[in-house]
Design a protein around this motif. Structure first.
Motif, mmCIF file in Angstrom:
data_model
loop_
_atom_site.group_PDB
_atom_site.id
_atom_site.type_symbol
_atom_site.label_atom_id
_atom_site.label_comp_id
_atom_site.label_asym_id
_atom_site.label_seq_id
_atom_site.Cartn_x
_atom_site.Cartn_y
_atom_site.Cartn_z
ATOM 1 N N SER A 97 0.910 -1.195 0.038
ATOM 2 C CA SER A 97 0.109 0.555 -0.057
ATOM 3 C C SER A 97 1.025 1.078 -0.221
ATOM 4 C CB SER A 97 -0.819 0.120 0.976
ATOM 5 O OG SER A 97 -0.170 0.005 2.025
ATOM 6 N N ALA A 98 1.901 1.134 0.720
ATOM 7 C CA ALA A 98 2.676 2.152 1.086
ATOM 8 C C ALA A 98 3.725 2.852 -0.052
ATOM 9 C CB ALA A 98 3.930 3.061 2.311
ATOM 10 N N VAL A 99 4.090 1.609 -1.111
ATOM 11 C CA VAL A 99 4.794 1.863 -2.471
ATOM 12 C C VAL A 99 4.297 2.233 -3.343
ATOM 13 C CG1 VAL A 99 6.177 0.249 -3.910
ATOM 14 C CG2 VAL A 99 6.106 0.008 -1.811
ATOM 15 N N SER A 100 2.435 1.980 -3.622
ATOM 16 C CA SER A 100 1.941 2.462 -4.205
ATOM 17 C C SER A 100 1.016 3.867 -4.068
ATOM 18 C CB SER A 100 0.475 1.327 -4.219
ATOM 19 O OG SER A 100 -0.061 2.194 -2.591
ATOM 20 N N ILE A 101 1.548 4.198 -2.873
ATOM 21 C CA ILE A 101 2.035 6.631 -2.973
ATOM 22 C C ILE A 101 2.402 6.625 -3.080
ATOM 23 C CG2 ILE A 101 1.292 7.719 -1.129
ATOM 24 C CD1 ILE A 101 -0.323 5.885 0.797
ATOM 25 N N ALA A 102 4.112 6.266 -3.361
ATOM 26 C CA ALA A 102 5.482 6.621 -3.442
ATOM 27 C C ALA A 102 5.146 6.334 -5.468
ATOM 28 C CB ALA A 102 6.204 4.706 -3.328
ATOM 29 N N PHE A 103 4.861 5.297 -5.718
ATOM 30 C CA PHE A 103 4.783 5.635 -7.331
ATOM 31 C C PHE A 103 4.424 6.631 -7.233
ATOM 32 C CE2 PHE A 103 5.653 0.992 -9.348
ATOM 33 C CZ PHE A 103 6.890 1.292 -8.117
ATOM 34 N N GLU A 104 2.658 6.746 -6.847
ATOM 35 C CA GLU A 104 2.259 7.939 -7.345
ATOM 36 C C GLU A 104 2.658 9.189 -7.377
ATOM 37 O OE1 GLU A 104 -1.722 8.137 -8.772
ATOM 38 O OE2 GLU A 104 -0.512 6.490 -9.987
ATOM 39 N N MET A 105 3.494 9.648 -6.073
ATOM 40 C CA MET A 105 3.904 10.745 -6.200
ATOM 41 C C MET A 105 5.183 10.865 -6.998
ATOM 42 S SD MET A 105 3.950 11.414 -1.891
ATOM 43 C CE MET A 105 4.703 10.502 -1.695
ATOM 44 N N ILE A 106 5.439 10.111 -7.480
ATOM 45 C CA ILE A 106 6.342 9.726 -8.546
ATOM 46 C C ILE A 106 6.134 10.342 -9.794
ATOM 47 C CG2 ILE A 106 8.754 8.377 -9.978
ATOM 48 C CD1 ILE A 106 8.637 6.899 -7.003
ATOM 49 N N ARG A 107 4.710 9.370 -10.163
ATOM 50 C CA ARG A 107 4.412 10.040 -11.452
ATOM 51 C C ARG A 107 3.855 11.347 -11.031
ATOM 52 N NH1 ARG A 107 -0.978 10.028 -13.228
ATOM 53 N NH2 ARG A 107 -1.950 9.901 -10.704
ATOM 54 N N ILE A 108 3.296 12.090 -9.925
ATOM 55 C CA ILE A 108 2.377 13.280 -10.479
ATOM 56 C C ILE A 108 3.496 14.371 -10.124
ATOM 57 C CG2 ILE A 108 1.124 14.541 -9.035
ATOM 58 C CD1 ILE A 108 -0.374 12.067 -7.842
ATOM 59 N N LEU A 109 4.548 13.702 -9.846
ATOM 60 C CA LEU A 109 5.744 15.369 -9.902
ATOM 61 C C LEU A 109 6.294 14.919 -11.014
ATOM 62 C CD1 LEU A 109 6.587 14.675 -5.238
ATOM 63 C CD2 LEU A 109 5.343 16.468 -6.751
ATOM 64 N N ALA A 110 6.478 13.571 -11.456
ATOM 65 C CA ALA A 110 7.990 13.753 -12.301
ATOM 66 C C ALA A 110 7.685 15.249 -13.527
ATOM 67 C CB ALA A 110 7.580 12.405 -12.792
ATOM 68 N N PRO A 111 6.004 15.360 -14.428
ATOM 69 C CA PRO A 111 6.365 16.981 -15.310
ATOM 70 C C PRO A 111 6.762 17.786 -14.279
ATOM 71 C CG PRO A 111 4.126 15.697 -14.699
ATOM 72 C CD PRO A 111 5.247 14.796 -13.893
ATOM 73 N N VAL A 112 5.960 18.132 -12.947
ATOM 74 C CA VAL A 112 7.038 19.321 -12.244
ATOM 75 C C VAL A 112 7.792 19.635 -12.002
ATOM 76 C CG1 VAL A 112 5.353 20.404 -10.171
ATOM 77 C CG2 VAL A 112 3.832 18.999 -11.309
ATOM 78 N N VAL A 113 8.602 18.479 -11.569
ATOM 79 C CA VAL A 113 9.795 18.518 -11.191
ATOM 80 C C VAL A 113 10.757 19.136 -12.039
ATOM 81 C CG1 VAL A 113 9.401 17.339 -8.991
ATOM 82 C CG2 VAL A 113 10.502 16.831 -10.851
ATOM 83 N N GLY A 114 10.503 18.996 -13.293
ATOM 84 C CA GLY A 114 10.678 18.689 -14.759
ATOM 85 C C GLY A 114 11.257 20.164 -14.980
ATOM 86 N N ASN A 115 10.071 21.501 -14.854
ATOM 87 C CA ASN A 115 10.124 22.365 -15.062
ATOM 88 C C ASN A 115 10.229 23.436 -13.474
ATOM 89 O OD1 ASN A 115 9.444 22.321 -18.018
ATOM 90 N ND2 ASN A 115 6.811 21.558 -17.231
ATOM 91 N N THR A 116 9.374 22.512 -12.777
ATOM 92 C CA THR A 116 9.791 23.380 -11.127
ATOM 93 C C THR A 116 10.444 22.630 -10.113
ATOM 94 O OG1 THR A 116 7.872 25.491 -12.086
ATOM 95 C CG2 THR A 116 8.968 25.407 -10.232
ATOM 96 N N PRO A 117 11.541 22.388 -10.457
ATOM 97 C CA PRO A 117 12.267 21.731 -9.350
ATOM 98 C C PRO A 117 11.460 22.309 -7.656
ATOM 99 C CG PRO A 117 13.419 22.362 -10.391
ATOM 100 C CD PRO A 117 12.763 23.846 -10.837
ATOM 101 N N PRO A 118 11.470 21.392 -6.570
ATOM 102 C CA PRO A 118 11.280 22.013 -5.329
ATOM 103 C C PRO A 118 12.092 22.690 -5.015
ATOM 104 C CG PRO A 118 11.913 19.738 -5.021
ATOM 105 C CD PRO A 118 11.928 19.899 -6.416
ATOM 106 N N ALA A 119 12.390 23.432 -3.612
ATOM 107 C CA ALA A 119 13.316 24.427 -3.085
ATOM 108 C C ALA A 119 14.212 23.494 -2.625
ATOM 109 C CB ALA A 119 12.457 25.554 -2.065
#
Length: 509
Positions: free
Chosen positions: A191-213
Motif C-alpha cells: 500500500s505504501a509503495v503504491s503511494i510512492a509510485f503515484e507521487m513520483i508519477r504526479i511530481l515528475a512533470p512538475v519537477v522537470g519544470n519547477t524543482p522544489p526548493a
C-alpha cells in the motif's frame, strides 16, 4: 443559577500599569463534539489578546491540483503486481524473473525509471544495496543483499535540506524466517509503495519544470520486517553525508479504513505517530530541560505531525481526510522504518491506518476454523489508500517549498522570573516571556511567526507575526503555555515550528 464575579488584572503592555476589568463567570453545560469527546477542560485558557487565533494555513491552487491526481486504479495495479511476486521476504529468491524479492526490486527499478521520465532528468533513480549477514534470530536465515529503490530530486534553493518518504516493499509470514512461502504483503506494505509510485508519477512533470526548493527522496526500502535494514542503510548514509534531513514521512500499513471496530470516520482518518523525548539524540541535559520546562510534547517529530495536521486541515476539502496525531513513537509494542531516522537524529513520523486488522497482518494465508487469515489484496481499499496518498503528497510538496525550520529558539530565564539580587530591574519581575532566535539568510523567508498554545491543547491555537526581528517579549506566563517559532515564506508557505530551550539573556549580548 449562582453567578460568581471576579475582578482581575490584564497586562496591556510591558512596563505599563495594570488595567482593571470585571469578569462574569457563568457555569456552562458540558457538550460533546462529533467525535464523542467532551468539550470541557482548560483548553481555552489562558485568555490572550496577543496575536491572532491560528487558522490552518491555506494551500495554493497549483499545489492543491497535485493530490487530486492520485489514481486509485493505478494504486490497485501496483499492489496487485507486488502481490503477484508471491513473496518479497528480504532473503527470498533473487534469480527468478517472476517470484521473490529479486524480481520485485527489479520491477520497482524499471517502473520508477519509467515514471520519472517526464522529469527530464530531474528525478534520479537508483538502487543502492549492501550485503546483510545472516541473522536467523531476526528472520534472516541467509546472508542476502538488501536493496532500496529510490528517486531523488535535488532542491533548487536549499539542496542539502532534504525530506524523505519511505515505505518498505518486503513482506513476511508468521514465521519471519520463512523466505519461500507465499507472503502477499498487500496492506503491509505494498500500500505504501503504491503511494510512492503515484507521487513520483504526479511530481515528475512538475519537477522537470519547477524543482522544489529543498530536496526530496521517495524510497521503497527493504528489510523492514527483519530489522529495519533498508531504512537504517538509507538514514545512516544520509547522516554520514551530513545531509540536513528535516523530515521522514514513513508509511506502513495504510491500505484500509474499514477494519473492525468500524466507524465511517475511519475511512477518512489516518493516524500519525510522533515520538517523544525518548527518541531525541541531543545532549541528555537538554532533554532533561525539555521535560522539566513542560516541552515534552514538543519534539521535532510531534511538530512535524502538527504541521501535517494543519496543512491537511486547510485542504481537507481536497484530501477528504482527518489526521490523528498520536503521542507515541509507534503502535503498542510495534516499530517501523521511521525509527531508523529517529535514531539518526532526524524528525520522523509514521502513517498507519486507524484500525489495524491483525487477522490480515504477519499471517500465513489460510482458512482455519472458518476464519480467513492473510494479507491479501481483497482487504485493501484503494480509494482510502489514495486519500492517504493525498495527505502525503500535499504535506511533502508543501514542506519542501517552505522555508527551513528555524534554529536556536530560546527564552530568557532572567526576565519573567524570581529576582536573583536586590539590583534586578523591576521589569524583570513582570510575568512575561522574552524569546530569541537566529535570523536565517533564507531566500524563501518573508517573516517569522510565534505560535503558542495552552498546555492542554495538542495543536497551536495562536500566532503572532514578528517580522524579521530576532527577539520579542510577550505578556503571557511561561507556566501556562508552550511556544514555538516557524518561518513563513514569501508565498505564504510555512515551516514546521521549533521548540524553545531556556537560556540566560547574557548569551545574546
Amino acid at each position: 443559577m449562582a453567578v460568581l464575579r471576579f475582578t482581575f488584572c490584564l497586562l496591556g503592555a510591558v512596563h505599563h500599569a495594570w488595567a482593571q476589568s470585571t469578569y462574569t463567570f457563568t457555569p456552562s453545560e458540558i457538550t460533546f463534539g462529533a467525535n464523542g469527546f467532551a468539550n470541557w477542560g482548560a483548553g481555552t485558557w489562558p485568555p490572550s489578546s496577543v496575536g491572532e487565533p491560528l487558522v490552518p494555513q491555506s494551500t495554493d491552487p497549483e499545489t492543491l491540483s497535485l493530490p487530486q491526481q492520485m489514481d486509485p486504479n493505478r494504486i490497485e495495479s501496483t499492489i496487485q503486481t507486488l502481490v503477484n511476486f508471491g513473496t518479497r521476504h528480504t532473503a527470498s529468491d533473487t534469480t527468478s524473473p517472476t517470484r521473490g524479492i529479486g524480481a520485485a526490486r527489479q520491477w520497482l527499478m524499471n517502473e520508477m525509471t519509467e515514471l520519472a521520465k517526464p522529469s527530464n532528468g530531474a528525478m534520479k533513480v537508483s538502487m543502492p544495496c549492501y550485503l546483510q549477514p545472516a541473522s536467523p534470530a531476526h528472520g534472516m536465515p541467509i546472508t542476502a543483499q538488501v536493496c532500496n529503490v529510490q528517486v531523488e530530486v535535488t532542491g533548487a534553493v536549499d539542496p542539502n535540506r532534504t525530506y524523505v518518504y519511505t515505505g518498505h516493499y518486503d513482506s513476511r509470514r508468521l514465521n519471519n524466517s520463512d523466505n519461500t512461502g507465499y507472503a502477499p504483503g498487500a496492506d503491509d506494505n505494498a500500500s505504501a509503495v503504491s503511494i510512492a509510485f503515484e507521487m513520483i508519477r504526479i511530481l515528475a512533470p512538475v519537477v522537470g519544470n519547477t524543482p522544489p526548493a529543498a530536496s526530496i527522496i521517495i524510497a521503497a526500502v527493504a528489510g523492514e520486517e527483519q530489522g529495519l535494514y533498508g531504512s537504517n542503510f538509507l538514514a545512516q548514509t544520509l547522516k554520514n553525508a551530513s545531509v540536513n534531513v528535516q523530515a521522514n514521512f514513513n508509511n506502513d500499513i495504510v491500505g484500509s479504513g474499514s477494519n473492525a471496530p468500524f466507524s465511517p470516520q475511519n475511512q477518512h482518518t489516518i493516524r500519525i505517530f510522533g515520538a517523544g523525548t525518548d527518541y531525541l539524540t541531543i545532549n541528555a541535559s537538554l532533554v532533561k530541560e525539555i521535560i522539566t520546562t513542560g516541552y515534552q510534547d514538543d519534539t521535532p517529530s510531534r511538530h512535524l505531525g502538527r504541521f501535517i495536521q494543519e496543512i491537511n486541515a486547510g485542504a481537507s476539502n481536497v484530501t477528504e481526510m482527518d489526521v490523528a496525531l498520536i503521542y507515541k513513537p509507534d503502535r503498542f509494542f510495534r516499530g517501523g522504518d521511521h525509527e531508523s531516522f529517529l535514531s539518526a537524529g532526524f524528525p520522523a513520523v509514521r502513517f498507519t491506518e486507524p484500525q489495524e486488522d491483525f487477522y490480515h497482518q504477519h499471517q500465513d494465508p489460510r482458512v482455519q476454523d472458518n476464519v480467513t487469515y492473510g494479507d491479501e489484496i481483497e482487504y485493501v481499499d484503494f480509494e482510502y489508500t489514495a486519500r492517504v496518498g493525498k495527505v502525503n503528497l500535499l504535506s511533502l510538496w508543501s514542506i519542501a517549498n517552505a522555508p527551513a525550520t528555524p534554529q536556536n529558539f530560546t527564552y530568557d530565564t532572567e526576565i519573567g522570573f524570581l529576582a536573583s539580587s536586590l539590583d534586578d530591574p523591576p521589569s524583570n519581575l513582570e510575568n512575561v516571556i522574552k524569546l530569541y532566535w537566529d535570523v536565517e539568510a533564507d531566500p524563501l523567508l518573508d517573516h517569522y511567526e510565534i505560535v503558542w498554545r495552552p498546555m492542554s491543547s495538542q495543536q497551536w491555537t495562536h500566532t503572532l507575526n514578528v517580522g524579521l526581528a530576532n527577539t520579542t517579549l510577550l505578556p503571557i506566563s511561561k507556566d501556562n503555555a508552550v511556544f514555538g517559532l516557524r518561518a513563513v515564506g514569501k508565498d505564504g508557505k510555512k515551516s514546521p515550528a521549533t521548540y524553545a530551550l531556556a537560556v540566560a539573556s547574557q548569551y545574546f549580548g
